[in-house]
Design a protein around this motif. Structure first.
Motif, short mmCIF file in Angstrom:
data_model
loop_
_atom_site.label_atom_id
_atom_site.label_comp_id
_atom_site.label_asym_id
_atom_site.label_seq_id
_atom_site.Cartn_x
_atom_site.Cartn_y
_atom_site.Cartn_z
N ALA A 94 44.56 43.78 50.51
CA ALA A 94 43.19 43.28 50.68
C ALA A 94 43.21 42.23 51.77
N THR A 95 42.28 42.32 52.72
CA THR A 95 42.26 41.39 53.84
C THR A 95 40.89 40.72 53.96
N LEU A 96 40.91 39.39 54.05
CA LEU A 96 39.70 38.60 54.30
C LEU A 96 39.83 37.99 55.69
N GLU A 97 38.76 38.08 56.49
CA GLU A 97 38.78 37.52 57.84
C GLU A 97 37.55 36.66 58.07
N ILE A 103 46.19 39.81 50.97
CA ILE A 103 46.92 40.02 49.71
C ILE A 103 47.73 41.29 49.96
N LEU A 104 49.05 41.16 49.98
CA LEU A 104 49.89 42.28 50.39
C LEU A 104 49.83 43.44 49.40
N THR A 105 49.93 43.17 48.10
CA THR A 105 49.79 44.20 47.07
C THR A 105 48.89 43.62 45.99
N ALA A 106 47.64 44.08 45.96
CA ALA A 106 46.63 43.51 45.07
C ALA A 106 46.89 43.90 43.61
N GLU A 107 46.69 42.92 42.73
CA GLU A 107 46.77 43.13 41.29
C GLU A 107 45.48 42.64 40.66
N ARG A 108 45.25 43.01 39.40
CA ARG A 108 44.01 42.59 38.72
C ARG A 108 43.84 41.08 38.73
N GLY A 109 44.93 40.35 38.64
CA GLY A 109 44.88 38.88 38.63
C GLY A 109 44.41 38.29 39.95
#
Length: 152
Positions: A78-81, A120-126
Motif C-alpha cells: 500500500a502506498t500513500l503519496e 506498507i511493504l506487505t499490508a496486514e489487517r492491523g
C-alpha cells in the motif's frame, strides 16, 4: 535596482520613496519573486554612493496535494503519496495512530522531488488505520491525513 535591473513602478506591492534625504523601498506583500539583490545609488557633483542588500524569501512548508485514502488486499503493498512544497530544508514525518513511524522492514518512507511517500511493504489487517503526514521547515508546518483499509 534589483538584480542589476532598474525597478519599475509596475508592481503595486513595491513602493519607492525619497523624502528628507532618506531613500526607502517597501514591499507590502512579499512573494517568492521579490527575493534578490537590491541596490540603491545616490549621487551628486561630489560623487556617488551605493548600498546593497539581499532579500531572501522563504516559502513555508505546505501540502500541495494530499494523499488519498486507499483500500488494498492483505498481502499486497500500500502506498500513500503527498506532494509538498516549501523552501529547503523540508522535513517529513509520518504518523500512525498518533505515533511517529520509522522506516524498516514493514514501512518505507521516502522524499523525492517534493513527493513524500509512505509504503506498507506487505499490508496486514492491523495496518488499517488513519495515517498523518507532517511537513515542516524553518518558516512553517502543514499536514494531511488519510486512511488505509486492508481487505481480506
Amino acid at each position: 535596482m534589483k538584480d542589476s535591473e532598474i525597478l519599475r513602478d509596475d508592481d503595486s506591492n513595491i513602493k519607492m520613496v525619497f523624502e528628507n534625504n532618506v531613500a526607502s523601498l517597501s514591499i507590502t506583500t512579499v512573494a517568492i519573486s521579490h527575493g534578490g539583490k537590491y541596490s540603491c545609488t545616490a549621487e551628486n557633483q561630489a560623487g556617488q554612493l551605493k548600498c546593497e542588500a539581499t532579500l531572501t524569501v522563504q516559502e513555508p512548508a505546505r501540502v500541495v496535494e494530499p494523499a488519498e485514502s486507499i483500500s488494498v488486499t492483505a498481502g499486497d503493498s500500500a502506498t500513500l503519496e503527498c506532494t509538498i512544497s516549501g523552501s529547503p530544508d523540508l522535513k517529513v514525518k509520518w504518523f500512525k495512530d498518533g505515533k511517529e513511524m520509522i522506516s524498516g522492514r514493514k514501512y518505507k518512507m521516502t522524499l523525492k522531488d517534493n513527493v513524500a511517500t509512505m509504503k506498507i511493504l506487505t499490508a496486514e489487517r492491523g495496518d488499517t488505520s488513519e495515517y498523518k503526514m507532517e511537513v515542516s521547515n524553518k518558516v512553517g508546518k502543514d499536514q494531511c491525513t488519510c486512511s488505509v483499509t486492508i481487505l481480506g
